[in-house]
Scaffold this active site. Structure first.
Site, PDB file in Angstrom:
ATOM      1  CG  ASP A   1      -2.160  -1.002   1.120  1.00  0.00           C
ATOM      2  OD1 ASP A   1      -2.461  -1.533  -0.047  1.00  0.00           O
ATOM      3  OD2 ASP A   1      -2.111  -1.548   2.254  1.00  0.00           O
ATOM      4  CD  GLU A   2       3.650   2.797   2.353  1.00  0.00           C
ATOM      5  OE1 GLU A   2       3.877   3.864   1.797  1.00  0.00           O
ATOM      6  OE2 GLU A   2       3.016   2.953   3.552  1.00  0.00           O
TER       7      GLU A   2
END
Length: 290
Positions: A234-235
């Protein structure tokens, strides 16, 4: 190599290179000399990184010219500016594979938009680790592939997924609420070709039932982030975000419903930008010509 086109066909030109003078002028002159009419043009100078970005929608106005011939003659100019570039045939939809687990709202929204002609894509398959969305796929006449995931078979099932991607010539994989973490190996193999939708709040809530966590903290704003998948969970580079104001009157069910809206909006926009070749990845960020 893209296939040749006929008179009045369109293509999308994408390019990035170090900042410098004369880029737009020389590229435009080259395209004009090739009987290309520029219908739309966007450019961006990133003064922080020293990069230049350009996107143009071009129409070929001659029966004697093809995308192939335009590409073949562009090499010298691209070398002059140290340019990374491509030309995409506008008549060829992006080939998209959609992955989903049990929650079907993002899938349903993408299928509706696809059915209405809003998204320039061909759906090559719907892949899931559960059977819940099989009826939706069959209703649309889309191939459904069930790949159940366990700790023991994860590597084997990811290899099967890659086989499907290669077999179907898939250009983009969309994680439409697919609740499995892709391995580092798979994320790197499909770098820049996987879009995920992630619920995003302030503060951020991870794990199960994020909207219930949000209710417990009394949040005043909920949102969703569509981003490219990288090895860092999720980066990845953000493509689109959507937010909605909420208040104390929203219970957890109401927050969940509002969250579904923000997720479908953010994901649909991100997919649309990608399939229309409006997104440039630059480091851990994106440039998006909307």
């Amino acid at each position: 190599m893209l296939e040749s086109t006929l008179s009045n066909d369109e293509f999308i030109f994408q390019a990035t290179c170090p900042l410098g003078g004369g880029i737009v002028s020389e590229v435009s002159s080259y395209l004009w000399d090739k009987t290309c009419y520029i219908k739309e043009l966007h450019q961006f100078d990133d003064l922080n990184t020293g990069e230049f970005f350009m996107r143009a929608v071009c129409r070929i106005d001659s029966d004697e010219v093809s995308i192939d011939s335009i590409r073949e003659g562009f090499g010298a100019l691209s070398d002059k500016f140290g340019m990374t570039w491509d030309m995409h045939d506008s008549t060829k939809p992006c080939r998209v594979l959609i992955m989903v687990s049990k929650l079907d709202h993002c899938l349903d929204d993408l299928l509706y938009r696809h059915r209405k002609g809003e998204l320039a894509m061909d759906i090559t398959a719907i892949v899931s680790n559960h059977q819940d969305v099989r009826p939706m796929a069959e209703r649309e006449g889309i191939r459904f592939v069930h790949l159940p995931i366990t700790k023991e078979n994860k590597a084997e099932q990811e290899a099967a997924l890659l086989e499907i991607v290669d077999e179907t010539n898939t250009d983009l994989v969309v994680l439409a609420r697919y609740m499995q973490i892709l391995s580092d190996k798979l994320s790197k193999r499909l770098s820049g070709k996987v879009i995920n939708i992630h619920h995003s709040f302030l503060p951020g809530f991870k794990g199960a039932k994020p909207y219930h966590q949000a209710f417990d903290r009394g949040v005043k704003l909920i949102g969703a982030t569509a981003h490219y998948v990288t090895a860092d969970l999720d980066e990845g580079p953000i493509i689109e975000q959507a937010v909605q104001v909420v208040d104390h009157s929203f219970n957890s069910e109401m927050l969940t419903a509002a969250g579904r809206d923000t997720e479908t909006i953010a994901l649909a926009k991100a997919v649309k930008y990608h399939v229309n070749h409006r997104v440039f990845m630059t480091g851990n960020k994106t440039v998006v010509f909307k």
